[in-house]
Design a protein around this motif. Structure first.
Motif, short mmCIF file in Angstrom:
data_model
loop_
_atom_site.label_atom_id
_atom_site.label_comp_id
_atom_site.label_asym_id
_atom_site.label_seq_id
_atom_site.Cartn_x
_atom_site.Cartn_y
_atom_site.Cartn_z
N LEU A 67 0.83 -1.21 0.00
CA LEU A 67 0.00 0.00 0.00
C LEU A 67 0.86 1.26 0.00
O LEU A 67 0.51 2.25 -0.67
N GLN A 68 1.97 1.24 0.71
CA GLN A 68 2.88 2.39 0.69
C GLN A 68 3.47 2.59 -0.70
O GLN A 68 3.61 3.72 -1.17
N LEU A 69 3.81 1.48 -1.35
CA LEU A 69 4.32 1.56 -2.72
C LEU A 69 3.24 2.10 -3.65
O LEU A 69 3.50 2.98 -4.49
N LEU A 70 2.02 1.60 -3.51
CA LEU A 70 0.91 2.09 -4.33
C LEU A 70 0.73 3.59 -4.15
O LEU A 70 0.59 4.33 -5.13
N LYS A 71 0.76 4.06 -2.92
CA LYS A 71 0.61 5.49 -2.65
C LYS A 71 1.74 6.29 -3.29
O LYS A 71 1.51 7.33 -3.91
N ALA A 72 2.97 5.79 -3.18
CA ALA A 72 4.11 6.47 -3.79
C ALA A 72 3.98 6.53 -5.31
O ALA A 72 4.26 7.56 -5.93
N VAL A 73 3.52 5.43 -5.91
CA VAL A 73 3.33 5.39 -7.36
C VAL A 73 2.25 6.39 -7.77
O VAL A 73 2.41 7.16 -8.73
N ARG A 74 1.14 6.41 -7.04
CA ARG A 74 0.02 7.29 -7.39
C ARG A 74 0.34 8.77 -7.22
O ARG A 74 -0.29 9.62 -7.84
N THR A 75 1.31 9.10 -6.38
CA THR A 75 1.66 10.51 -6.18
C THR A 75 2.78 10.97 -7.11
O THR A 75 3.13 12.15 -7.10
N HIS A 76 3.33 10.07 -7.90
CA HIS A 76 4.39 10.43 -8.85
C HIS A 76 3.75 10.75 -10.20
O HIS A 76 3.16 9.88 -10.83
N LYS A 77 3.89 11.96 -10.64
CA LYS A 77 3.21 12.45 -11.84
C LYS A 77 3.46 11.59 -13.09
O LYS A 77 2.54 11.31 -13.85
N THR A 82 -0.17 4.06 -13.69
CA THR A 82 0.30 2.71 -13.96
C THR A 82 -0.59 1.70 -13.25
O THR A 82 -0.80 1.81 -12.04
N PRO A 83 -1.14 0.72 -13.96
CA PRO A 83 -1.95 -0.30 -13.30
C PRO A 83 -1.16 -1.01 -12.20
O PRO A 83 0.03 -1.30 -12.36
N PHE A 84 -1.85 -1.27 -11.09
CA PHE A 84 -1.20 -1.80 -9.90
C PHE A 84 -2.05 -2.91 -9.32
O PHE A 84 -3.24 -2.73 -9.08
N MET A 85 -1.41 -4.06 -9.08
CA MET A 85 -2.10 -5.20 -8.48
C MET A 85 -1.31 -5.67 -7.26
O MET A 85 -0.08 -5.74 -7.30
N ILE A 86 -2.03 -5.96 -6.18
CA ILE A 86 -1.40 -6.45 -4.96
C ILE A 86 -1.64 -7.95 -4.83
O ILE A 86 -2.73 -8.44 -5.10
N GLY A 99 -6.60 0.16 -0.31
CA GLY A 99 -6.02 0.06 -1.64
C GLY A 99 -6.91 0.67 -2.71
O GLY A 99 -6.43 1.39 -3.58
N ARG A 100 -8.18 0.40 -2.64
CA ARG A 100 -9.11 0.97 -3.62
C ARG A 100 -9.13 2.49 -3.54
O ARG A 100 -9.20 3.18 -4.55
N LYS A 101 -9.07 3.03 -2.33
CA LYS A 101 -9.02 4.49 -2.15
C LYS A 101 -7.78 5.08 -2.80
O LYS A 101 -7.81 6.21 -3.28
N LEU A 102 -6.70 4.31 -2.78
CA LEU A 102 -5.44 4.78 -3.37
C LEU A 102 -5.35 4.51 -4.87
O LEU A 102 -4.40 4.92 -5.51
N GLY A 103 -6.33 3.80 -5.42
CA GLY A 103 -6.32 3.53 -6.86
C GLY A 103 -5.83 2.14 -7.23
O GLY A 103 -5.36 1.94 -8.36
N LEU A 104 -5.97 1.19 -6.33
CA LEU A 104 -5.60 -0.20 -6.62
C LEU A 104 -6.48 -0.73 -7.76
O LEU A 104 -7.69 -0.56 -7.73
N ASN A 105 -5.85 -1.36 -8.75
CA ASN A 105 -6.61 -1.87 -9.89
C ASN A 105 -7.15 -3.27 -9.66
O ASN A 105 -8.22 -3.61 -10.17
N ASN A 106 -6.40 -4.09 -8.91
CA ASN A 106 -6.86 -5.46 -8.65
C ASN A 106 -5.98 -6.07 -7.57
O ASN A 106 -4.95 -5.51 -7.21
#
Length: 129
Positions: A67-77, A82-86, A99-106
């Motif tokens: 989730l921290q990685l997802l957040k970092a990815v989503r805040t990088h312009k 980029t699609p993200f799956m956990i 994860g869904r709040k942060l934009g998790l794709n699947n």
């Protein structure tokens, strides 16, 4: 050129065995352009130097979890979309909700088969040829 040949996948997992199993499953599906990172920090460095088209990350990792990685990815312009799956051994409802709040794709539960992985990927990118 097929989607399988075009997509560059980044696999992020702190366990060597899990990285190898995931890479093998992706190769079984037909992917050939696969990069691996041992943790979220390494993944972010890789994304800034050589961005990938899709990130598959383990949830529980030291230094920076999924989730921290997802957040970092989503805040990088540059690669925020980029699609993200956990991958997780325990699909905790709170984790998935966050994860869904942060934009998790699947997400995909461990253990999984190559067919499970293919279905989870296709749910995000469409049919893989």
């Amino acid at each position: 050129m097929s989607l399988l040949a075009q997509l560059k996948i980044l696999v992020v997992d702190d366990t060597t065995t899990s990285r190898l199993l995931l890479r093998d499953a992706l190769e079984t599906i037909g992917f050939r352009n696969i990069s691996v990172a041992a943790n979220g920090e390494e993944a972010m460095k890789m994304m800034t130097t050589s961005p990938c088209h899709f990130i598959i990350s383990d949830m529980n990792m030291p230094k920076m979890d999924g989730l921290q990685l997802l957040k970092a990815v989503r805040t990088h312009k540059v690669f925020a979309r980029t699609p993200f799956m956990i991958l997780t051994g325990n699909a905790d409802r709170n984790v998935l909700e966050e994860g869904r709040k942060l934009g998790l794709n699947n997400y995909l539960n461990k253990p999984f088969t190559p067919e499970d992985l293919k279905k989870a990927l296709e749910a995000v990118v469409g049919r893989l040829q």
